[in-house]
Scaffold this active site. Structure first.
Site, PDB file in Angstrom:
ATOM      1  N   ASN A   1       9.986   9.290  -1.746  1.00 14.88           N
ATOM      2  CA  ASN A   1       8.750   8.856  -1.064  1.00 14.88           C
ATOM      3  C   ASN A   1       7.609   9.717  -1.107  1.00 14.88           C
ATOM      4  OD1 ASN A   1       7.391   7.430   1.321  1.00 14.88           O
ATOM      5  ND2 ASN A   1       7.448   9.651   1.908  1.00 14.88           N
TER       6      ASN A   1
ATOM      7  N   VAL B   1       9.573  18.893  -3.520  1.00 13.00           N
ATOM      8  CA  VAL B   1      10.037  18.066  -4.687  1.00 13.00           C
ATOM      9  C   VAL B   1       9.828  18.449  -5.975  1.00 13.00           C
ATOM     10  CG1 VAL B   1      10.647  16.029  -3.071  1.00 13.00           C
ATOM     11  CG2 VAL B   1       8.406  16.077  -4.311  1.00 13.00           C
TER      12      VAL B   1
ATOM     13  N   ARG C   1       6.444  11.871   8.014  1.00 11.57           N
ATOM     14  CA  ARG C   1       5.398  10.915   8.733  1.00 11.57           C
ATOM     15  C   ARG C   1       5.075   9.833   7.896  1.00 11.57           C
ATOM     16  NH1 ARG C   1       1.074  15.311   6.129  1.00 11.57           N
ATOM     17  NH2 ARG C   1       0.434  14.001   4.517  1.00 11.57           N
TER      18      ARG C   1
ATOM     19  N   TYR D   1      -3.341   9.603 -10.025  1.00 10.21           N
ATOM     20  CA  TYR D   1      -2.266   9.044  -9.245  1.00 10.21           C
ATOM     21  C   TYR D   1      -1.760   7.551  -9.856  1.00 10.21           C
ATOM     22  CZ  TYR D   1      -0.766   6.648  -4.748  1.00 10.21           C
ATOM     23  OH  TYR D   1       0.052   6.041  -3.912  1.00 10.21           O
TER      24      TYR D   1
ATOM     25  N   LYS E   1       2.057   6.737 -10.713  1.00  9.86           N
ATOM     26  CA  LYS E   1       2.886   5.577 -10.116  1.00  9.86           C
ATOM     27  C   LYS E   1       3.438   4.668 -11.239  1.00  9.86           C
ATOM     28  CE  LYS E   1       3.130   7.103  -5.788  1.00  9.86           C
ATOM     29  NZ  LYS E   1       4.037   7.261  -5.222  1.00  9.86           N
TER      30      LYS E   1
ATOM     31  N   ILE F   1      -1.440   0.459   2.870  1.00  8.17           N
ATOM     32  CA  ILE F   1      -0.659   0.911   4.053  1.00  8.17           C
ATOM     33  C   ILE F   1      -1.313   2.035   5.017  1.00  8.17           C
ATOM     34  CG2 ILE F   1       1.672   1.342   5.067  1.00  8.17           C
ATOM     35  CD1 ILE F   1       1.776  -0.918   2.972  1.00  8.17           C
TER      36      ILE F   1
ATOM     37  N   SER G   1       3.363   2.090  -6.639  1.00  5.85           N
ATOM     38  CA  SER G   1       2.249   1.576  -5.573  1.00  5.85           C
ATOM     39  C   SER G   1       1.446   0.531  -6.569  1.00  5.85           C
ATOM     40  CB  SER G   1       0.988   2.869  -5.602  1.00  5.85           C
ATOM     41  OG  SER G   1      -0.056   2.304  -5.388  1.00  5.85           O
TER      42      SER G   1
ATOM     43  N   ALA H   1      -1.525   7.122 -13.205  1.00  4.13           N
ATOM     44  CA  ALA H   1      -0.676   7.540 -14.034  1.00  4.13           C
ATOM     45  C   ALA H   1       1.062   7.939 -13.507  1.00  4.13           C
ATOM     46  CB  ALA H   1      -1.111   8.856 -14.728  1.00  4.13           C
TER      47      ALA H   1
END
Ligand code: NAI
Length: 247
Positions: A90, A64, A15, A155, A159, A188, A142, A157
């Protein structure tokens, strides 16, 4: 059809941005292997939409953050299609909260999926791509990894770490025909951002010079550019796709 004959692995392809990346790469002729964490129906639907564009596609469940599952995914892709030319890291999650009250689990979960997951997938394809003397790795970072964001220390850290890994892998693989780049989306419209409070969304929108939220397809086209021959001499870079937000 500039990617005809190429094989792409896209993590979190069921998605949002991952789905749009699968469709854009398929539109350009690449065969698609997509993995997903939970939503099998959505993943199979994405694979069918890719096949409708005239390419081969398969969807497999794979966490992952688990090295055994990642290796099995890449082995299956190799068995089915014989090569892996493009890897798009992703898959990503958020577990937002102020640092002061953030639980260990929320910190670890985000680092495990976003950072460790990206590392495990890059490691798993690096030997394959070196042997092929060809590869394109594109990692989803990001704007939050570039500038930080209150309530997203985990988040941010992860990215920012993705950017450090991107540059390091780019240096390790540069002589072998493998490029490694990152895309840093701004805001987005996907399931991930749908969870944000209206006030936070309005504040973010006011910080976007172009005055609109991004679409998953905006990011997918940038990923496809970095995956193509036009980007052959670009490596170790971070391409912001954010309507000017990070200027
Ligand atoms: P989303 O939440 O709509 O989709 C995430 C995808 O990742 C789903 O397919 C999910 O199944 C998969 N996934 C999650 N954990 C996984 C795991 N452990 N193993 C395998 N797959 C897993 O997210 P969205 O918005 O499409 O984001 C995609 C990427 O873009 C993420 O890395 C995100 O951090 C990044 N990004 C998104 C932005 C946005 O505004 N939506 C902004 C900046 C970056």
């Amino acid at each position: 059809m500039s990617l005809k004959g190429k094989v792409a692995v896209v993590t979190g392809g069921s998605r949002g941005i991952g789905r749009a990346v699968c469709l854009e790469l398929a539109r350009q002729g690449a065969d698609i292997v997509l993995c997903y964490a939970g939503s099998e129906d959505a993943a199979q639907e994405t694979a069918q939409a890719c096949e409708a564009l005239g390419v081969r596609a398969m969807a497999r469940v794979c966490n992952v953050a688990d090295s055994v599952q990642v290796k099995a995914l890449m082995d299956e892709a190799m068995a089915a299609f014989g090569r892996i030319d493009i890897l798009v890291n992703n898959a990503g999650i958020t577990r937002d909260g102020l640092a002061m009250t953030m639980k260990d689990e929320a910190f670890d979960a985000v680092i495990d999926t976003n950072l460790r997951g990206t590392f495990l997938c890059m490691r798993a394809v690096s030997r394959i791509m070196m042997r092929q003397k060809y590869g394109r790795i594109i990692n989803l970072s990001s704007v939050v990894g570039l500038h930080g964001n209150a309530g997203q220390v985990n988040y941010a850290a992860s990215k920012a770490g993705v950017i450090g890994m991107t540059k390091s892998m780019a240096k390790e693989l540069a002589t072998r025909g493998v490029t490694v780049n990152a895309v840093a989306p701004g805001f987005i419209e996907t399931d991930m951002t749908a969870a944000m409070a209206d006030a936070a969304k309005a504040a973010t929108l006011s910080a976007i010079p172009m005055g609109r939220l991004g679409a998953a397809e905006d990011v997918a086209r940038a990923v496809a550019f970095l995956a193509g021959d036009e980007a052959a001499y670009i490596t170790g870079q971070v391409l912001a796709v954010d309507g000017g937000m990070s200027m």
